[in-house]
Structures are given as C-alpha cells and as structure tokens.
Scaffold this motif. Structure first.
Motif, PDB file in Angstrom:
ATOM      1  N   ASP A 190       0.840  -1.279   0.118  1.00 10.46           N
ATOM      2  CA  ASP A 190      -0.080   0.113   0.100  1.00 10.46           C
ATOM      3  C   ASP A 190       0.857   1.142   0.019  1.00 10.46           C
ATOM      4  N   PHE A 215      -9.638  -1.464   2.523  1.00  9.52           N
ATOM      5  CA  PHE A 215      -9.659  -2.727   2.521  1.00  9.52           C
ATOM      6  C   PHE A 215      -8.829  -3.374   3.488  1.00  9.52           C
ATOM      7  N   THR A 216      -7.716  -2.590   3.751  1.00  9.17           N
ATOM      8  CA  THR A 216      -6.843  -3.280   4.685  1.00  9.17           C
ATOM      9  C   THR A 216      -7.076  -3.283   6.473  1.00  9.17           C
ATOM     10  N   PHE A 246      -6.627  -9.343   3.544  1.00  9.67           N
ATOM     11  CA  PHE A 246      -6.014  -8.075   2.571  1.00  9.67           C
ATOM     12  C   PHE A 246      -4.904  -7.467   3.304  1.00  9.67           C
ATOM     13  N   VAL A 279      -1.299  -7.494   2.169  1.00  3.17           N
ATOM     14  CA  VAL A 279      -0.551  -6.014   1.816  1.00  3.17           C
ATOM     15  C   VAL A 279       0.547  -5.769   2.898  1.00  3.17           C
ATOM     16  N   HIS A 281      -6.002   5.010  -3.790  1.00  4.79           N
ATOM     17  CA  HIS A 281      -5.412   4.652  -2.507  1.00  4.79           C
ATOM     18  C   HIS A 281      -6.275   4.500  -1.409  1.00  4.79           C
ATOM     19  N   VAL A 326      -7.727   1.227  -1.134  1.00  2.00           N
ATOM     20  CA  VAL A 326      -6.765   0.046  -0.503  1.00  2.00           C
ATOM     21  C   VAL A 326      -6.541   0.158   0.804  1.00  2.00           C
TER      22      VAL A 326
END
Length: 113
Positions: free
Chosen positions: A27, A68-69, A75, A79, A62, A65
């Motif tokens: 990320d 999602f973390t 995920f 990452v 961005h 992402v």
C-alpha cells in the motif's frame, strides 16, 4: 512450511507472518510510483483541471486500498505482511478461529514484540 493445520475445536490453522518494512508494503511503493508518474507525465501534458481529475482517481484508489486493509484481515496480511518459512525472526501469527455456532471463520493477527 508457513501454515500449520491445528484442526482443533477453536483454532483451525496458524500462519507465520513477518511484518514488512513500511517502504516495501503493497500500500506504499506502488502508489509512490503512481504519484511520480502523475507528476512526471500527466501534469506537464494536461492542463491543471484534467491533471487534478487523474490525481483524484489515484487518491480514491489509494483510499480504497487503505479501507480494504481495515475491513479485511486477509487483505491486510497480503499487503502488510510476508510469509516466513522458519522461526528465525519474531513472527506474527495469523490465527484462523472457527466459530461453529455461526458456521464461519474469523481471523486474528497476533504480533510478537
């Protein structure tokens, strides 16, 4: 082998993970490349309004992402962690916990300090 099958009533599997350096996380470095390409290629070739639209698209991706973390432990492990094969460095452990009353699995990251 970085995955151990426990097969217990509560814990199903253990995955050995190691936290990545902040510069090598998925990320961080792809987005530094994207922002650099935006600055080097998009800004000189387009006017400021169109370049801002492209920057907004990169920023939205961005942010997705990052969210999602927060939302998904799988995920986040993909990452921010890498799998280890041995116990040389202090690893983090991903526990797959079985919740048989609801018929689904839950994940927990245990970090060793």
């Amino acid at each position: 082998m970085s995955r151990f099958h426990v097969g217990g009533k509560v814990v199903d599997t253990l995955d050995l993970l190691r936290k990545r350096h902040w510069g090598w996380r998925l990320d961080m470095w792809p987005f530094t490349i994207l922002y650099g390409v935006w600055l080097a290629a998009v800004v000189p070739s387009l006017d400021f309004g169109d370049a801002s639209i492209v920057l907004g698209g990169i920023l939205a991706f961005h942010v997705l992402v990052f969210l999602f973390t927060v939302w998904s432990v799988d995920f986040k492990c993909f990452v921010q962690y890498s799998k280890v094969q041995f116990l040389g460095s202090p690893p983090c452990i991903l526990l797959t916990v079985l919740l048989t009353a609801f018929f689904f699995c839950s994940y927990v990251i245990v970090e060793a300090y």
